[in-house]
Design a protein around this motif. Structure first.
Motif, PDB file in Angstrom:
ATOM      1  N   ALA A  47       2.061  10.620  15.620  1.00 41.55           N
ATOM      2  CA  ALA A  47       3.059  11.143  16.551  1.00 41.55           C
ATOM      3  C   ALA A  47       4.482  10.936  16.051  1.00 41.55           C
ATOM      4  O   ALA A  47       5.426  11.546  16.574  1.00 41.55           O
ATOM      5  CB  ALA A  47       2.894  10.479  17.915  1.00 41.55           C
ATOM      6  N   LYS A  48       4.646  10.112  15.017  1.00 43.12           N
ATOM      7  CA  LYS A  48       5.980   9.748  14.548  1.00 43.12           C
ATOM      8  C   LYS A  48       6.270  10.228  13.126  1.00 43.12           C
ATOM      9  O   LYS A  48       7.358  10.730  12.837  1.00 43.12           O
ATOM     10  CB  LYS A  48       6.135   8.228  14.623  1.00 43.12           C
ATOM     11  N   TYR A  49       5.288  10.082  12.218  1.00 42.98           N
ATOM     12  CA  TYR A  49       5.506  10.406  10.808  1.00 42.98           C
ATOM     13  C   TYR A  49       4.366  11.260  10.241  1.00 42.98           C
ATOM     14  O   TYR A  49       3.198  11.016  10.576  1.00 42.98           O
ATOM     15  CB  TYR A  49       5.588   9.130   9.965  1.00 42.98           C
ATOM     16  N   PRO A  50       4.662  12.200   9.334  1.00 46.51           N
ATOM     17  CA  PRO A  50       3.613  12.996   8.697  1.00 46.51           C
ATOM     18  C   PRO A  50       3.026  12.341   7.453  1.00 46.51           C
ATOM     19  O   PRO A  50       2.103  12.878   6.844  1.00 46.51           O
ATOM     20  CB  PRO A  50       4.352  14.289   8.330  1.00 46.51           C
ATOM     21  N   VAL A  51       3.565  11.192   7.067  1.00 44.13           N
ATOM     22  CA  VAL A  51       3.068  10.451   5.907  1.00 44.13           C
ATOM     23  C   VAL A  51       2.710   9.042   6.361  1.00 44.13           C
ATOM     24  O   VAL A  51       3.141   8.589   7.425  1.00 44.13           O
ATOM     25  CB  VAL A  51       4.121  10.411   4.775  1.00 44.13           C
ATOM     26  N   PRO A  52       1.905   8.317   5.581  1.00 43.74           N
ATOM     27  CA  PRO A  52       1.439   7.009   6.048  1.00 43.74           C
ATOM     28  C   PRO A  52       2.542   5.956   6.106  1.00 43.74           C
ATOM     29  O   PRO A  52       3.503   6.002   5.331  1.00 43.74           O
ATOM     30  CB  PRO A  52       0.363   6.626   5.021  1.00 43.74           C
ATOM     31  N   VAL A  53       2.375   4.975   7.008  1.00 43.05           N
ATOM     32  CA  VAL A  53       3.277   3.831   7.031  1.00 43.05           C
ATOM     33  C   VAL A  53       2.793   2.761   6.054  1.00 43.05           C
ATOM     34  O   VAL A  53       3.570   1.916   5.599  1.00 43.05           O
ATOM     35  CB  VAL A  53       3.418   3.236   8.442  1.00 43.05           C
ATOM     36  N   LYS A  54       1.503   2.829   5.717  1.00 42.55           N
ATOM     37  CA  LYS A  54       0.936   1.907   4.736  1.00 42.55           C
ATOM     38  C   LYS A  54      -0.241   2.584   4.071  1.00 42.55           C
ATOM     39  O   LYS A  54      -0.963   3.356   4.699  1.00 42.55           O
ATOM     40  CB  LYS A  54       0.489   0.603   5.405  1.00 42.55           C
ATOM     41  N   LEU A  55      -0.438   2.290   2.799  1.00 40.35           N
ATOM     42  CA  LEU A  55      -1.538   2.876   2.052  1.00 40.35           C
ATOM     43  C   LEU A  55      -2.012   1.853   1.040  1.00 40.35           C
ATOM     44  O   LEU A  55      -1.197   1.207   0.383  1.00 40.35           O
ATOM     45  CB  LEU A  55      -1.041   4.147   1.352  1.00 40.35           C
ATOM     46  N   ALA A  56      -3.334   1.675   0.944  1.00 43.56           N
ATOM     47  CA  ALA A  56      -3.886   0.694   0.013  1.00 43.56           C
ATOM     48  C   ALA A  56      -5.083   1.283  -0.718  1.00 43.56           C
ATOM     49  O   ALA A  56      -5.920   1.943  -0.104  1.00 43.56           O
ATOM     50  CB  ALA A  56      -4.310  -0.572   0.767  1.00 43.56           C
ATOM     51  N   GLN A  57      -5.159   1.024  -2.011  1.00 45.16           N
ATOM     52  CA  GLN A  57      -6.271   1.539  -2.808  1.00 45.16           C
ATOM     53  C   GLN A  57      -6.580   0.594  -3.954  1.00 45.16           C
ATOM     54  O   GLN A  57      -5.691   0.185  -4.705  1.00 45.16           O
ATOM     55  CB  GLN A  57      -5.939   2.923  -3.368  1.00 45.16           C
ATOM     56  N   LYS A  58      -7.852   0.222  -4.072  1.00 45.12           N
ATOM     57  CA  LYS A  58      -8.289  -0.642  -5.160  1.00 45.12           C
ATOM     58  C   LYS A  58      -8.357   0.120  -6.471  1.00 45.12           C
ATOM     59  O   LYS A  58      -7.937  -0.374  -7.516  1.00 45.12           O
ATOM     60  CB  LYS A  58      -9.665  -1.231  -4.832  1.00 45.12           C
ATOM     61  N   ASP A  59      -8.895   1.345  -6.421  1.00 43.25           N
ATOM     62  CA  ASP A  59      -9.022   2.161  -7.624  1.00 43.25           C
ATOM     63  C   ASP A  59      -7.637   2.510  -8.154  1.00 43.25           C
ATOM     64  O   ASP A  59      -6.806   3.060  -7.444  1.00 43.25           O
ATOM     65  CB  ASP A  59      -9.798   3.447  -7.296  1.00 43.25           C
ATOM     66  N   GLY A  60      -7.370   2.180  -9.417  1.00 48.73           N
ATOM     67  CA  GLY A  60      -6.082   2.488 -10.006  1.00 48.73           C
ATOM     68  C   GLY A  60      -5.142   1.301 -10.061  1.00 48.73           C
ATOM     69  O   GLY A  60      -3.977   1.453 -10.421  1.00 48.73           O
ATOM     70  N   GLY A  61      -5.648   0.078  -9.691  1.00 44.25           N
ATOM     71  CA  GLY A  61      -4.806  -1.096  -9.890  1.00 44.25           C
ATOM     72  C   GLY A  61      -4.477  -1.918  -8.667  1.00 44.25           C
ATOM     73  O   GLY A  61      -3.484  -2.644  -8.671  1.00 44.25           O
ATOM     74  N   ASP A  62      -5.268  -1.851  -7.582  1.00 37.04           N
ATOM     75  CA  ASP A  62      -5.033  -2.653  -6.377  1.00 37.04           C
ATOM     76  C   ASP A  62      -3.603  -2.469  -5.880  1.00 37.04           C
ATOM     77  O   ASP A  62      -2.833  -3.419  -5.756  1.00 37.04           O
ATOM     78  CB  ASP A  62      -5.330  -4.130  -6.659  1.00 37.04           C
ATOM     79  N   LEU A  63      -3.250  -1.228  -5.599  1.00 33.55           N
ATOM     80  CA  LEU A  63      -1.890  -0.879  -5.201  1.00 33.55           C
ATOM     81  C   LEU A  63      -1.756  -0.714  -3.687  1.00 33.55           C
ATOM     82  O   LEU A  63      -2.679  -0.242  -3.024  1.00 33.55           O
ATOM     83  CB  LEU A  63      -1.453   0.409  -5.886  1.00 33.55           C
ATOM     84  N   THR A  64      -0.591  -1.072  -3.174  1.00 33.09           N
ATOM     85  CA  THR A  64      -0.275  -0.899  -1.762  1.00 33.09           C
ATOM     86  C   THR A  64       1.125  -0.308  -1.636  1.00 33.09           C
ATOM     87  O   THR A  64       2.045  -0.738  -2.338  1.00 33.09           O
ATOM     88  CB  THR A  64      -0.326  -2.233  -1.005  1.00 33.09           C
ATOM     89  N   LEU A  65       1.280   0.685  -0.774  1.00 25.07           N
ATOM     90  CA  LEU A  65       2.586   1.236  -0.439  1.00 25.07           C
ATOM     91  C   LEU A  65       2.907   0.872   1.005  1.00 25.07           C
ATOM     92  O   LEU A  65       2.047   0.996   1.887  1.00 25.07           O
ATOM     93  CB  LEU A  65       2.611   2.753  -0.593  1.00 25.07           C
ATOM     94  N   GLU A  66       4.141   0.427   1.262  1.00 27.78           N
ATOM     95  CA  GLU A  66       4.580   0.081   2.611  1.00 27.78           C
ATOM     96  C   GLU A  66       5.887   0.796   2.915  1.00 27.78           C
ATOM     97  O   GLU A  66       6.849   0.707   2.141  1.00 27.78           O
ATOM     98  CB  GLU A  66       4.770  -1.432   2.740  1.00 27.78           C
ATOM     99  N   LEU A  67       5.916   1.519   4.035  1.00 24.31           N
ATOM    100  CA  LEU A  67       7.079   2.313   4.405  1.00 24.31           C
ATOM    101  C   LEU A  67       8.299   1.436   4.679  1.00 24.31           C
ATOM    102  O   LEU A  67       8.225   0.449   5.409  1.00 24.31           O
ATOM    103  CB  LEU A  67       6.771   3.155   5.643  1.00 24.31           C
ATOM    104  N   VAL A  68       9.423   1.821   4.068  1.00 20.48           N
ATOM    105  CA  VAL A  68      10.698   1.137   4.272  1.00 20.48           C
ATOM    106  C   VAL A  68      11.595   1.953   5.209  1.00 20.48           C
ATOM    107  O   VAL A  68      12.214   1.421   6.128  1.00 20.48           O
ATOM    108  CB  VAL A  68      11.425   0.923   2.926  1.00 20.48           C
TER     109      VAL A  68
END
Length: 232
Positions: A206-227
């Motif tokens: 209801a607020k954003y069209p993209v994730p506020v957080k995203l995590a994936q093990k495949d590709g290097g245990d990466l996490t994105l967090e919305l600023v």
């Protein structure tokens, strides 16, 4: 550093023209993220959507390593997509990757009619049939977010990758509280279901069209967090 983590496809209604959904799909925004690896700061990423004329849009993902080995290597990447809204799906027109680390990587995808052509690292060329509603990996965060904002609980759709089209699926798994630099949200967690790749993304549809957080093990245990998110 690889920050494009969503690699999926969404098979939704394509029959209605893009103009019919003009009020329902995002037109422009900028979203910035912190990128972490194994919980430690790695860099930052910026997603930008803007009109590109002739009914098309440009969606850009730029990232830069600011800590650890990523900073030492001067790691950065740029992904630029052109698409046209086909219903509520950002149907691929073109995609370009330019990734610089200790080893550079380039990839260019173009769609002409029903055919996708991919040139990998400037040398190898692949062609394959491009189905209606095909997206590519860079626009997947947007495609999935728009699907969730429309009330979808699961989504399966075609994604143009290097040599072929992959059919990838996601499903709403839970509602969870998530705290990121942009704030604390009651978010919808979506997991990838067609393969076990340790992928999850948290959306506030209801607020954003993209994730506020995203995590994936495949590709290097990466996490994105919305600023920060700006736009509509």
């Amino acid at each position: 550093m690889k920050t494009t983590l969503l690699r999926a496809g969404l098979g939704l209604a394509l029959a209605l023209p893009a103009a019919a959904f003009a009020a329902d799909v995002p037109q422009s925004f900028t979203a910035t993220y912190n990128v972490l690896q194994g919980g430690s700061p790695l860099g930052n990423a910026t997603l930008t959507l803007k009109p590109a004329g002739n009914g098309q849009f440009e969606y850009t993902n730029t990232s830069k390593g600011t800590a650890g080995l990523a900073a030492a290597l001067g790691a950065n990447s740029s992904e630029v997509s052109r698409f046209a809204w086909a219903g509520k799906v950002p149907q691929a027109v073109s995609y370009k990757l330019d990734q610089q680390t200790f080893k550079s990587k380039t990839r260019v995808l173009t769609v002409a009619g029903n055919t996708a052509t991919v040139v990998d690292n400037g040398s190898k060329t692949y062609t394959y049939a491009a189905p209606a509603g095909m997206v590519e990996r860079n626009t997947l965060p947007l495609a999935l977010g728009v699907a969730l904002s429309g009330g979808a609980k699961e989504a399966t759709f075609p994604v143009g990758v290097k040599q072929s089209v992959e059919t990838q699926s996601f499903k709403v798994a839970a509602n969870e509280k998530v705290t990121v630099p942009a704030g604390t949200f009651q978010a919808t967690r979506v997991d990838r279901t067609d393969q076990d790749r340790g992928f999850s993304a948290w959306y506030v549809p209801a607020k954003y069209p993209v994730p506020v957080k995203l995590a994936q093990k495949d590709g290097g245990d990466l996490t994105l967090e919305l600023v920060k998110f700006e736009g509509k």
